[in-house]
Scaffold this active site. Structure first.
Site, PDB file in Angstrom:
ATOM      1  N   ARG A  25     -22.399   8.605  20.522  1.00 22.21           N
ATOM      2  CA  ARG A  25     -23.704   8.188  19.997  1.00 22.21           C
ATOM      3  C   ARG A  25     -24.814   8.357  21.032  1.00 22.21           C
ATOM      4  O   ARG A  25     -25.977   8.565  20.672  1.00 22.21           O
ATOM      5  CB  ARG A  25     -23.632   6.727  19.527  1.00 22.21           C
ATOM      6  CG  ARG A  25     -24.857   6.234  18.737  1.00 22.21           C
ATOM      7  CD  ARG A  25     -24.584   4.865  18.130  1.00 22.21           C
ATOM      8  NE  ARG A  25     -25.700   4.391  17.307  1.00 22.21           N
ATOM      9  CZ  ARG A  25     -26.503   3.386  17.627  1.00 22.21           C
ATOM     10  NH1 ARG A  25     -26.331   2.743  18.781  1.00 22.21           N
ATOM     11  NH2 ARG A  25     -27.483   3.008  16.823  1.00 22.21           N
ATOM     12  N   ILE A  39     -32.540   5.345  14.871  1.00 21.87           N
ATOM     13  CA  ILE A  39     -31.139   5.651  14.627  1.00 21.87           C
ATOM     14  C   ILE A  39     -30.529   4.374  14.072  1.00 21.87           C
ATOM     15  O   ILE A  39     -30.730   3.286  14.614  1.00 21.87           O
ATOM     16  CB  ILE A  39     -30.427   6.111  15.921  1.00 21.87           C
ATOM     17  CG1 ILE A  39     -28.965   6.491  15.652  1.00 21.87           C
ATOM     18  CG2 ILE A  39     -30.513   5.075  17.020  1.00 21.87           C
ATOM     19  CD1 ILE A  39     -28.252   7.099  16.864  1.00 21.87           C
ATOM     20  N   SER A  40     -29.821   4.490  12.954  1.00 20.16           N
ATOM     21  CA  SER A  40     -29.336   3.295  12.271  1.00 20.16           C
ATOM     22  C   SER A  40     -28.318   2.533  13.114  1.00 20.16           C
ATOM     23  O   SER A  40     -27.578   3.101  13.924  1.00 20.16           O
ATOM     24  CB  SER A  40     -28.700   3.675  10.933  1.00 20.16           C
ATOM     25  OG  SER A  40     -29.659   4.152  10.023  1.00 20.16           O
ATOM     26  N   GLN A  41     -28.267   1.235  12.882  1.00 18.57           N
ATOM     27  CA  GLN A  41     -27.276   0.353  13.483  1.00 18.57           C
ATOM     28  C   GLN A  41     -25.874   0.869  13.147  1.00 18.57           C
ATOM     29  O   GLN A  41     -25.599   1.245  12.010  1.00 18.57           O
ATOM     30  CB  GLN A  41     -27.470  -1.045  12.899  1.00 18.57           C
ATOM     31  CG  GLN A  41     -26.469  -2.087  13.310  1.00 18.57           C
ATOM     32  CD  GLN A  41     -26.643  -3.373  12.517  1.00 18.57           C
ATOM     33  OE1 GLN A  41     -27.543  -3.475  11.672  1.00 18.57           O
ATOM     34  NE2 GLN A  41     -25.799  -4.354  12.771  1.00 18.57           N
TER      35      GLN A  41
END
Length: 215
Positions: free
Chosen positions: A33, A59-61
């Site tokens: 990530r 950026i999504s959790q």
């Protein structure tokens, strides 16, 4: 900062929050990530939180990525065939779903983010993704119908175009609502010409701007 230990902590957090699909967990464990973030934020890559990626986007959790991916995979014994993603962003969700599907089509309205996502996917040698710069609310009808659609931005109402591009038996996961009024993550499953909706949980996504692209 990107050690295996920090990744394992992220996976433990996902398990604690109820993620059960081991295929999803394994892909998230092995996908770096940190490469999707600017260097200044890379040390926070494996925290279970959304992080800025520029252009007022995030950026999504990790939990939300896992939850949405798990939802479209539910009830399937194998890989997804054809997936549409609305909101490529930096490419992290794209990378996760691409490792669990045969083909992915992804739409992003902000050109510099799309350029960054393509570079990130190239670094990971992910080659089963086709992307374009366009209004995500329109989907990508020429490549439908799709057996899964994942939207990473929230419209006020579910676009009819996305519903019509969903294959019979297909699943759409999409946040719906406003930033101020609250949003809910919906799972919509198509059965012939009927659409069955399940509310998964409260979420907080950037808005899906209909009819807008940025260069």
């Amino acid at each position: 900062m990107t050690s295996q230990r920090t990744r394992e902590r992220m996976i433990a957090s996902l398990l604690d929050k109820g993620i059960k699909n081991w295929a999803v967990l394994d892909v998230m464990r092995t996908t770096p990530r940190h490469i999707f973030l600017d260097e200044a934020l890379a040390h926070r890559a494996y925290e279970d939180t959304a992080l800025p990626i520029g252009f007022s986007q995030t950026i999504s959790q990790p939990y939300v990525v896992a939850r949405m991916t798990e939802a479209v995979l539910a009830g399937r014994s194998g890989r997804l065939s054809r997936v549409l993603e609305i909101g490529t962003g930096c490419g992290y969700q794209t990378a996760i779903i691409a490792q669990l599907a045969d083909r992915v089509w992804s739409v992003e309205r902000i050109q510099p983010l799309l350029d960054k996502a393509r570079k990130n996917l190239g670094l990971l040698k992910i080659r089963n993704v086709r992307s374009k710069h366009d209004d995500g609310s329109l989907g990508w009808p020429e490549y439908g119908p799709f057996d899964a659609i994942i939207a990473a931005a929230a419209p006020q109402q579910v676009p009819e175009e996305l519903l019509q591009q969903l294959a019979d038996g297909g699943r759409l996961v999409i946040p719906v609502g406003s930033e101020r009024g609250g949003q809910e993550l919906r799972l919509i499953e198509r059965s012939a010409d009927e659409f069955h909706t399940q509310i998964l949980e409260a979420v907080n996504f950037v808005p899906l701007y209909l009819g807008q692209v940025q260069y």
